[in-house]
Design a protein around this motif. Structure first.
Motif, PDB file in Angstrom:
ATOM      1  N   ASN A  31     106.094  19.262   9.825  1.00 35.84           N
ATOM      2  CA  ASN A  31     106.348  17.833  10.024  1.00 35.84           C
ATOM      3  C   ASN A  31     107.362  17.312   9.012  1.00 35.84           C
ATOM      4  N   HIS A  32     107.113  17.603   7.751  1.00 31.03           N
ATOM      5  CA  HIS A  32     107.967  17.077   6.688  1.00 31.03           C
ATOM      6  C   HIS A  32     109.299  17.825   6.611  1.00 31.03           C
ATOM      7  N   PHE A  33     109.258  19.136   6.864  1.00 32.59           N
ATOM      8  CA  PHE A  33     110.467  19.953   6.791  1.00 32.59           C
ATOM      9  C   PHE A  33     111.440  19.608   7.916  1.00 32.59           C
ATOM     10  N   LEU A  34     110.932  19.548   9.143  1.00 37.19           N
ATOM     11  CA  LEU A  34     111.803  19.323  10.292  1.00 37.19           C
ATOM     12  C   LEU A  34     112.324  17.884  10.359  1.00 37.19           C
ATOM     13  N   SER A  35     111.608  16.948   9.732  1.00 32.54           N
ATOM     14  CA  SER A  35     112.078  15.555   9.715  1.00 32.54           C
ATOM     15  C   SER A  35     112.767  15.219   8.398  1.00 32.54           C
ATOM     16  N   MET A  36     112.867  16.214   7.507  1.00 31.60           N
ATOM     17  CA  MET A  36     113.449  16.024   6.179  1.00 31.60           C
ATOM     18  C   MET A  36     112.715  14.932   5.384  1.00 31.60           C
ATOM     19  N   ILE A  41     108.279   7.973   5.381  1.00 34.27           N
ATOM     20  CA  ILE A  41     108.768   6.592   5.305  1.00 34.27           C
ATOM     21  C   ILE A  41     108.305   5.807   6.522  1.00 34.27           C
ATOM     22  N   TRP A  42     108.369   6.423   7.705  1.00 33.80           N
ATOM     23  CA  TRP A  42     107.937   5.753   8.931  1.00 33.80           C
ATOM     24  C   TRP A  42     106.459   5.373   8.850  1.00 33.80           C
ATOM     25  N   ARG A  43     105.638   6.259   8.334  1.00 29.05           N
ATOM     26  CA  ARG A  43     104.204   5.963   8.224  1.00 29.05           C
ATOM     27  C   ARG A  43     103.961   4.776   7.297  1.00 29.05           C
ATOM     28  N   LEU A 171     124.250  14.471  18.852  1.00 25.45           N
ATOM     29  CA  LEU A 171     123.926  15.389  17.745  1.00 25.45           C
ATOM     30  C   LEU A 171     122.423  15.578  17.617  1.00 25.45           C
ATOM     31  N   TYR A 172     121.696  14.485  17.716  1.00 24.68           N
ATOM     32  CA  TYR A 172     120.242  14.548  17.586  1.00 24.68           C
ATOM     33  C   TYR A 172     119.618  15.357  18.718  1.00 24.68           C
ATOM     34  N   LEU A 173     120.073  15.119  19.945  1.00 22.36           N
ATOM     35  CA  LEU A 173     119.498  15.841  21.077  1.00 22.36           C
ATOM     36  C   LEU A 173     119.784  17.337  20.991  1.00 22.36           C
ATOM     37  N   PHE A 174     120.950  17.710  20.463  1.00 13.42           N
ATOM     38  CA  PHE A 174     121.240  19.130  20.281  1.00 13.42           C
ATOM     39  C   PHE A 174     120.250  19.739  19.281  1.00 13.42           C
ATOM     40  N   TYR A 175     120.043  19.063  18.167  1.00  7.12           N
ATOM     41  CA  TYR A 175     119.070  19.527  17.165  1.00  7.12           C
ATOM     42  C   TYR A 175     117.670  19.587  17.770  1.00  7.12           C
ATOM     43  N   PHE A 176     117.306  18.554  18.504  1.00  5.77           N
ATOM     44  CA  PHE A 176     115.952  18.415  19.032  1.00  5.77           C
ATOM     45  C   PHE A 176     115.644  19.466  20.088  1.00  5.77           C
ATOM     46  N   ARG A 177     116.665  19.784  20.904  1.00  3.65           N
ATOM     47  CA  ARG A 177     116.429  20.705  22.021  1.00  3.65           C
ATOM     48  C   ARG A 177     116.571  22.179  21.628  1.00  3.65           C
ATOM     49  N   TYR A 178     117.413  22.456  20.625  1.00  5.54           N
ATOM     50  CA  TYR A 178     117.728  23.850  20.325  1.00  5.54           C
ATOM     51  C   TYR A 178     117.325  24.296  18.917  1.00  5.54           C
ATOM     52  N   ILE A 179     117.672  23.519  17.908  1.00  7.15           N
ATOM     53  CA  ILE A 179     117.392  23.940  16.531  1.00  7.15           C
ATOM     54  C   ILE A 179     115.920  23.796  16.185  1.00  7.15           C
ATOM     55  N   LEU A 180     115.346  22.638  16.492  1.00  6.45           N
ATOM     56  CA  LEU A 180     113.945  22.375  16.149  1.00  6.45           C
ATOM     57  C   LEU A 180     112.985  23.371  16.807  1.00  6.45           C
ATOM     58  N   THR A 228     115.396   4.820  11.958  1.00  5.40           N
ATOM     59  CA  THR A 228     116.416   5.861  11.783  1.00  5.40           C
ATOM     60  C   THR A 228     117.256   6.041  13.045  1.00  5.40           C
ATOM     61  N   MET A 229     117.938   4.971  13.432  1.00  8.26           N
ATOM     62  CA  MET A 229     118.870   4.986  14.568  1.00  8.26           C
ATOM     63  C   MET A 229     118.190   5.362  15.879  1.00  8.26           C
ATOM     64  N   GLY A 230     116.910   5.038  15.975  1.00 10.78           N
ATOM     65  CA  GLY A 230     116.213   5.225  17.252  1.00 10.78           C
ATOM     66  C   GLY A 230     115.464   6.520  17.407  1.00 10.78           C
ATOM     67  N   ILE A 231     115.354   7.334  16.350  1.00 12.13           N
ATOM     68  CA  ILE A 231     114.594   8.584  16.442  1.00 12.13           C
ATOM     69  C   ILE A 231     113.127   8.293  16.720  1.00 12.13           C
ATOM     70  N   ALA A 232     112.630   7.225  16.113  1.00  9.17           N
ATOM     71  CA  ALA A 232     111.241   6.816  16.308  1.00  9.17           C
ATOM     72  C   ALA A 232     111.195   5.302  16.460  1.00  9.17           C
ATOM     73  N   THR A 233     110.070   4.822  16.976  1.00 13.61           N
ATOM     74  CA  THR A 233     109.855   3.388  17.130  1.00 13.61           C
ATOM     75  C   THR A 233     108.433   3.046  16.717  1.00 13.61           C
ATOM     76  N   ILE A 234     108.293   1.921  16.012  1.00 15.80           N
ATOM     77  CA  ILE A 234     106.967   1.399  15.681  1.00 15.80           C
ATOM     78  C   ILE A 234     106.733   0.192  16.590  1.00 15.80           C
ATOM     79  N   TYR A 235     105.632   0.234  17.323  1.00 18.98           N
ATOM     80  CA  TYR A 235     105.276  -0.829  18.264  1.00 18.98           C
ATOM     81  C   TYR A 235     104.085  -1.619  17.689  1.00 18.98           C
TER      82      TYR A 235
END
Length: 242
Positions: A31-36, A41-43, A171-180, A228-235
């Motif tokens: 969790n912490h490694f892949l989100s750096m 901070i989000w929590r 860039l994010y979707l490439f990381y999310f779909r392939y690197i992660l 963080t530019m839309g990676i996550a959302t708090i509702y």
């Protein structure tokens, strides 16, 4: 079509429980490694939305290894009850709670988000981080969370979302779909779990569509906070008096 972690037969609920049991030992590190470390901070920002509430009793749904519950207790000094369908994740949470000597303030138990083992109008607040997209029936899960919430109570949901702006989105979707999935699979030894992650996020009704789901569940949306530019959302939503 319902997105499941594995291609084998079985309900999404059963597969999600099995997936988290498999990756529990490596979950926090990944969790912490892949989100750096940004997830921490989000929590904190999610918990800050409860500030001003006096010693609230909080329900943490899909508590996992207990990070959100621990953050809530640390920042608010409140009591938290956590529920999760994964027994192995709960074992990790229990170890953390005991290590911090917080057994009087935080308790965790096995439980199903769609059939929570609590009476109506029990909690002052309810929260969930990175869990609602794993619900087998989103409406049923949100409705049951709302049921356990007192009138005037707050619900805070932190969940992954889809960035909308070029070129960060690409860039994010490439990381999310392939690197992660590649990194997560190597470290956790469960590639399917980290292939499911982007698939579940991309199929999740985020933004305005999630606000509409909250309304269907009996909640009143208050505000969305993009992270963080839309990676996550708090509702943030409230349970209005009937």
């Amino acid at each position: 079509m319902t997105v499941k972690p594995y291609t084998s037969e079985g309900s999404k609920k059963t597969q999600v429980a099995g997936m988290f049991n498999n990756i529990a030992p490596k979950y926090d590190f990944l969790n912490h490694f892949l989100s750096m470390g940004i997830d921490k901070i989000w929590r904190k920002r999610a918990i800050n939305l409860f500030k001003g509430m006096k010693e609230p009793l909080i329900l943490d749904v899909a508590t996992g290894t207990g990070d959100l519950a621990l953050e809530a207790q640390r920042r608010l000094g409140c009591k938290v009850v956590g529920v999760d369908i994964s027994t192995e994740m709960l074992k990790v949470a229990e170890e953390k709670i005991k290590k911090r000597q917080l057994t009087e303030s935080i308790s965790v138990q096995e439980g199903d988000s769609e059939n929570l083992p609590f009476e109506d109008n029990t909690f002052d607040a309810v929260m969930v981080a990175f869990g609602v997209r794993n619900f087998e029936n989103l409406n049923k899960g949100l409705t049951d969370m709302a049921r356990t919430l007192k009138e005037g109570g707050k619900m805070v949901v932190l969940e992954f979302s889809k960035p909308a702006y070029f070129p960060f989105k690409q860039l994010y979707l490439f990381y999310f779909r392939y690197i992660l999935p590649w990194l997560g699979g190597i470290i956790s030894k469960d590639k399917a779990a980290y292939t499911y992650l982007p698939e579940s996020v991309l199929s999740f009704p985020d933004g305005q569509r999630f606000d509409e789901e909250l309304v269907k569940a009996g909640m009143t949306p208050v505000k969305r906070y993009n992270q963080t530019m839309g990676i996550a959302t708090i509702y943030l939503s409230e349970k209005k008096a009937q």
